[in-house]
Design an enzyme around this catalytic site. Structure first.
Site, PDB file in Angstrom:
ATOM      1  N   ARG A  55       0.805  -1.226   0.000  1.00  0.00           N
ATOM      2  CA  ARG A  55       0.000   0.000   0.000  1.00  0.00           C
ATOM      3  C   ARG A  55       0.834   1.269   0.000  1.00  0.00           C
ATOM      4  NH1 ARG A  55      -2.608  -4.106   1.571  1.00  0.00           N
ATOM      5  NH2 ARG A  55      -0.686  -4.505   2.678  1.00  0.00           N
ATOM      6  N   THR A  56       1.862   1.324   0.824  1.00  0.00           N
ATOM      7  CA  THR A  56       2.601   2.587   0.940  1.00  0.00           C
ATOM      8  C   THR A  56       3.248   2.927  -0.401  1.00  0.00           C
ATOM      9  OG1 THR A  56       2.973   2.091   3.259  1.00  0.00           O
ATOM     10  CG2 THR A  56       4.323   3.827   2.297  1.00  0.00           C
ATOM     11  N   LYS A  84      25.864  -4.621  -4.303  1.00  0.00           N
ATOM     12  CA  LYS A  84      27.326  -4.629  -4.492  1.00  0.00           C
ATOM     13  C   LYS A  84      28.056  -3.927  -3.349  1.00  0.00           C
ATOM     14  CE  LYS A  84      26.785  -3.840  -9.474  1.00  0.00           C
ATOM     15  NZ  LYS A  84      27.101  -2.815 -10.464  1.00  0.00           N
ATOM     16  N   ARG A 105      11.817   3.640   2.917  1.00  0.00           N
ATOM     17  CA  ARG A 105      11.453   2.650   3.955  1.00  0.00           C
ATOM     18  C   ARG A 105      12.686   1.797   4.218  1.00  0.00           C
ATOM     19  NH1 ARG A 105       6.200  -1.175   3.987  1.00  0.00           N
ATOM     20  NH2 ARG A 105       5.366   0.800   4.740  1.00  0.00           N
ATOM     21  N   HIS A 133       6.124   5.642  11.377  1.00  0.00           N
ATOM     22  CA  HIS A 133       5.542   5.579  10.026  1.00  0.00           C
ATOM     23  C   HIS A 133       4.604   6.787   9.931  1.00  0.00           C
ATOM     24  CE1 HIS A 133       4.022   4.164   6.323  1.00  0.00           C
ATOM     25  NE2 HIS A 133       3.740   2.904   6.614  1.00  0.00           N
TER      26      HIS A 133
HETATM   27  C1  NCD Z   1       2.713  -1.160   8.042  1.00  0.00           C
HETATM   28  C2  NCD Z   1       4.211  -1.009   8.148  1.00  0.00           C
HETATM   29  O1  NCD Z   1       4.946  -1.150   7.161  1.00  0.00           O
HETATM   30  O2  NCD Z   1       4.624  -0.685   9.249  1.00  0.00           O
HETATM   31  N1  NCD Z   1       2.289  -1.315   6.709  1.00  0.00           N
HETATM   32  C3  NCD Z   1       1.781  -0.229   6.065  1.00  0.00           C
HETATM   33  O3  NCD Z   1       2.513   0.604   5.630  1.00  0.00           O
HETATM   34  N2  NCD Z   1       0.455  -0.109   5.973  1.00  0.00           N
HETATM   35  C4  NCD Z   1       2.113  -2.169   8.924  1.00  0.00           C
HETATM   36  C5  NCD Z   1       2.669  -3.537   8.965  1.00  0.00           C
HETATM   37  O4  NCD Z   1       3.598  -3.906   8.231  1.00  0.00           O
HETATM   38  O5  NCD Z   1       2.143  -4.312   9.774  1.00  0.00           O
END
Ligand code: NCD
Length: 304
Positions: A55-56, A84, A105, A133
């Site tokens: 989703r993100t 590398k 991320r 997040h």
């Molecule tokens: C979350 C995350 O990456 O922290 N995912 C997201 O972005 N909706 C939640 C998760 O991984 O449980």
């Protein structure tokens, strides 16, 4: 009000004032049904994902595209020079030559902050280890506001892995601007980290429980998270809590009629799919609002 988000990094939700979050929510509302937009024409978003995402990543891609911009991504870092041995600094200093902002991320706490310190373009934290997040918290707050018309005077339950879920930390810090009560429910070994309780003890009312049955009848919102299996240092610890909570129609017989259910997803069995078609399930709306909110956030960060 002049746009307070222009040129900002989005590293921690703690960096945002209540008035700035509300400005963002107003902009999402104002453009909720807008189409054929071109606000970010010629803008390129760089996506740097060292951890899995559905989703993100897709919502950021969809968001920039919906505003007439483009994205480039380094999602499978095993196919890039990182494999590398290229370090994070060189990766960021390279990407910033190509893009107007970077979404990152990474599994390490502090990774987004580090990226922001060395980058000449805005950095948006899409998850930094177990720490934060922030854009998820923004969309979670927006969802609550949209579905409940307010962020105040609500009884908000947060159920699941509160120790390792970064969404929970950003969410509680964001909610601390408001007068709702927080009910934290988790197996004892997965309770919230103490630093948050110490930092927020005078700002927001927080109660802790081991079982959701103890509090389900009081809640206006139940926000559920999965157990973050990949973050456990010890698999025995994971096996001890695996499957220890589940939200299903039987549990919700005890809830208020207008309870809403939220989840950042992915879910791994903690919300029964039988609830998906009920009025309580708001997690698919949450996903939709996520894209709209991220589009507005990008527009505000990238244009004066
Ligand atoms: C979350 C995350 O990456 O922290 N995912 C997201 O972005 N909706 C939640 C998760 O991984 O449980």
């Amino acid at each position: 009000m002049a746009n307070p988000l222009y040129g900002r990094n989005v590293v921690s939700i703690k960096d945002f004032k209540k008035s700035e979050l509300e400005y963002l929510f107003e902009q999402v509302d104002a453009n909720f049904d807008a189409s054929n937009r071109n606000d970010l024409h010629h803008n390129i978003l760089g996506l740097l994902f060292f951890e899995p995402s559905t989703r993100t990543r897709l919502s950021f891609e969809s968001a920039i595209t919906s505003l007439g911009g483009n994205s480039i991504s380094l999602a499978e870092t095993n196919l890039s020079s990182i494999e590398k041995g290229e370090n994070l600094t060189d990766t960021i200093k390279t990407l910033e030559q190509y893009v107007n902002a970077i979404v990152i991320r990474h599994s390490m706490e502090g990774s987004a902050k580090f990226a922001a310190e060395i980058s000449n373009v805005p950095i948006i934290n899409a998850g930094s280890g177990t720490e934060e997040h922030p854009t998820q918290a923004m969309l979670d707050l927006y969802t609550i506001k949209k579905e409940k018309d307010t962020l105040d005077n609500l009884e908000i339950g947060i159920l699941g892995d509160l120790k390792y879920s970064r969404t929970v930390y950003s969410l509680i810090y964001a909610l601390s601007h408001y007068s709702s009560k927080i009910h934290l429910i988790s197996p004892p070994s997965l309770s919230i980290r103490n630093d948050l309780l110490v930092e927020l003890k005078d700002k927001i009312s927080i109660h802790e429980y081991d079982n959701v049955e103890e509090v389900i009848d009081e809640l206006d919102i139940l926000y559920v998270t999965r157990i973050q299996k990949e973050r456990f240092p010890d698999m025995q610890e994971y096996q001890n809590v695996q499957g220890s909570y589940k939200v299903d129609s039987k549990l919700l017989e005890q809830s208020k009629d207008n309870l809403i259910l939220m989840h950042p997803f992915p879910r791994t069995g903690e919300i029964a799919s039988e609830l998906d078609s009920t009025d309580k399930a708001k997690y698919f709306n949450q996903i939709k609002y996520g894209k709209l909110l991220r589009a507005e956030l990008l527009r505000l960060v990238l244009t004066e």
